[in-house]
Design an enzyme around this catalytic site. Structure first.
Site, short mmCIF file in Angstrom:
data_model
loop_
_atom_site.label_atom_id
_atom_site.label_comp_id
_atom_site.label_asym_id
_atom_site.label_seq_id
_atom_site.Cartn_x
_atom_site.Cartn_y
_atom_site.Cartn_z
N CYS A 2 -39.52 -36.10 37.96
CA CYS A 2 -39.88 -37.51 37.98
C CYS A 2 -38.79 -38.28 38.70
CB CYS A 2 -40.03 -38.05 36.56
SG CYS A 2 -41.31 -37.23 35.58
N GLY A 28 -42.89 -38.08 42.14
CA GLY A 28 -43.98 -38.09 41.18
C GLY A 28 -45.12 -38.97 41.64
N ASN A 103 -36.30 -38.26 33.45
CA ASN A 103 -36.57 -37.21 34.41
C ASN A 103 -36.01 -35.92 33.87
OD1 ASN A 103 -36.96 -35.60 36.71
ND2 ASN A 103 -35.02 -36.26 37.60
N GLY A 104 -36.85 -34.91 33.68
CA GLY A 104 -36.38 -33.64 33.17
C GLY A 104 -37.34 -33.05 32.16
N TYR A 259 -36.46 -28.48 48.00
CA TYR A 259 -37.78 -29.10 48.14
C TYR A 259 -37.88 -30.54 47.67
CZ TYR A 259 -42.79 -29.88 47.26
OH TYR A 259 -44.05 -30.41 47.22
N THR A 305 -41.07 -30.67 54.54
CA THR A 305 -39.74 -30.32 54.02
C THR A 305 -39.03 -29.26 54.84
OG1 THR A 305 -40.80 -30.66 51.87
CG2 THR A 305 -38.53 -29.93 51.86
N ASP A 367 -41.39 -22.12 55.86
CA ASP A 367 -41.65 -23.04 54.74
C ASP A 367 -40.40 -23.13 53.88
OD1 ASP A 367 -43.02 -24.83 53.22
OD2 ASP A 367 -44.66 -23.50 52.69
N ASP A 368 -40.33 -24.20 53.06
CA ASP A 368 -39.15 -24.36 52.21
C ASP A 368 -39.12 -23.32 51.09
OD1 ASP A 368 -40.66 -25.70 49.82
OD2 ASP A 368 -41.19 -26.91 51.57
#
Length: 501
Positions: A2, A28, A103-104, A259, A305, A367-368
């Site tokens: 988030c 998010g 966030n987490g 990412y 990315t 790609d990442d």
């Protein structure tokens, strides 16, 4: 994953909160929320499912009065939100009135929920661990605080949170009439940075998940919060910081650099952009060591990315770099789509190949990372349909084989393309002629080079090593029940929740 933000302004805070959430939208896309506090002693909340631009219309912004506020963009780590009640910030009215954005992910959330009810006499009304964390903080603050709340009281409460809570968390909270508090878990898994700007009316402060939110709103970055550290900005604009954890370590989530974070952010003194450049360089070295006789004609990134890594890889291999896919920017990030059916459908809507860049060429797609593999499989098929002779694949990250329990919605292990497969078998499963993964040691080196003080990282999704003791087989099995794609359902978006007190 988030995005969180807190603002102390000398004027109205609503616009800068909105602008900062727009800059954090990549963290998010499920829901967004803002809470503010005004000089008359009222708090105002608006939160709704959807993107920031959809959650807040002019009428909502006009109601968000006050010079202090916090905001949140939500990315669900356990299924898909069924209502705006799951969106943040969350609010409790005692003590003082506290709103929190998180966030987490907490790994001992169920145990805490039981203790909150049995011992603290607090009721949890949602399935969100963020509401649990808010109530733990509120209880700890209630135990120590008096009518005149001091920074010491706030730091005491944060220390209580650190003693009781396990997992990854970066927090911003508003204490009505008292100020803003922000803190980071003792391992520093989730990022948090603060800054200031000088205005004609005085100093203003912002705390956010990424530096890009500060810089995009005209704030000067002061520094990242240390693991376990808290910052309190009272209503007079006085700033205090304190280390509130007895034992700390730098175990930052390495997937932020791979990412999640924006490339123009700097996290714990490491430029995300530069770290991705080094990922491409290290990947090129591996190809030079293990595949000297390659027949690659062109390097093409899978936007967005991986562009930085792909460009550096092509440069160090002396290969042609081309943009081969056009991205529909009105489609969200497929990694955080709520379910497999929606995810698969969105890939074709999101990317379209430029046939001239593929026709009769041996193509290396970069790609990442590769998680479920469904996106990679479809993109490789698109490249073949566009005329590529051979399609090789390179990942700037190692194989993802384990779930992330600290705030990234990586699925159940059996849904990983790398689960139970070696590299050759993964290549066959996604339809690539050859597959090259970054080595974990090289990935760690790419980030550490930006800040040699960082000795360790949370690499659990790559190596299965969890830094908190509460993660065992029982926890992982329960997590799988909540996170597998069968548990995720699409829901109708509600209008949202608003209130003022």
């Amino acid at each position: 994953m988030c995005g969180v933000v807190g603002v102390f302004s000398q004027g109205q805070a609503n616009q800068v909160l909105y602008d900062s959430l727009i800059l954090l939208q990549h963290r998010g896309q499920d829901a967004a929320g803002i809470m503010t506090y005004n000089h008359e002693g009222k708090v105002f909340l608006r939160k709704a499912l959807g993107l920031v631009r959809d959650a807040f219309q002019e009428r909502h912004m006009l109601r968000l009065e006050g010079n202090v506020g916090i905001g949140h963009v939500r990315y669900p780590t356990a299924g898909y939100a069924t209502s705006s009640a799951e969106a943040q910030p969350f609010y409790v009215n005692s003590p003082f009135g506290i709103a929190m954005a998180h966030n987490g992910n907490l790994v001992n959330a169920e145990k805490l929920k039981e203790l909150l009810f049995a011992e603290d006499r607090r009721h949890i009304n949602t399935s969100s661990d963020s509401e649990i964390l808010l109530n733990v903080f509120a209880h700890e603050l209630h135990k120590h605080s008096q009518t005149e709340l001091t920074a010491e009281d706030v730091f005491y409460a944060v220390a209580g949170v650190h003693r009781r809570v396990e997992g990854g968390y970066a927090i911003v909270a508003l204490i009505a009439g008292r100020g803003i508090i922000a803190f980071r878990d003792p391992n520093g898994i989730r990022p948090l940075v603060y800054g200031k700007r000088v205005t004609d009316r005085g100093l203003e402060y912002m705390i956010a998940s990424e530096s890009v939110a500060l810089e995009g709103c005209g704030f000067e970055v002061v520094r990242d919060l240390d693991p376990g550290e808290a910052i309190f900005i009272n209503n007079d604009g006085e700033v205090a910081t304190r280390q509130c954890a007895g034992k700390t370590a730098h175990n930052h989530c390495i997937f932020e650099y791979v990412y999640f974070a924006r490339p123009d952010s700097v996290i714990d003194k490491v430029s995300v952009h530069r770290s991705r450049m080094r990922m491409g360089e290290r990947l090129a070295r591996k190809i030079q060591r293990e595949w000297q006789d390659h027949d690659i004609d062109v390097v093409i990134p899978i936007p967005d990315t991986s562009r930085t890594s792909a460009l550096e890889l092509a440069l160090h291999l002396n290969l042609t770099y081309r943009e081969g896919f056009i991205k529909n920017r009105y489609i969200g990030r497929t990694f955080i789509m709520p379910g497999q059916v929606v995810r698969q459908k969105s890939v074709r809507q999101k990317l379209n190949p430029i046939s001239v860049e593929f026709k009769d060429k041996n193509v290396l797609l970069v790609d990442d990372s590769i998680v479920r593999g469904t996106t990679s499989q479809q993109i490789i098929q698109m490249a073949r349909e566009a005329g590529a002779k051979k399609v090789y694949m390179a990942s700037a990250a190692p194989p993802v084989r384990h779930p992330n329990v600290y705030g990234i919605d990586m699925p159940a292990p059996k849904e990983f393309i790398a689960h139970g497969r070696n590299v050759e078998q993964i290549a066959e499963a996604i339809g690539a002629d050859r597959l090259i993964y970054q080595d974990l040691e090289d990935l760690i080196a790419t980030v550490r080079e930006g800040n040699p003080e960082l000795k360790k990282f949370d690499c659990s999704c790559f190596n299965g090593e969890y830094i908190s003791g509460d993660v065992d087989s029982d926890y992982l099995e329960a997590l799988e029940e909540r996170r597998n794609d069968n548990a995720k359902t699409q829901v109708e978006v509600e209008d949202g929740d608003e209130f003022n007190v």
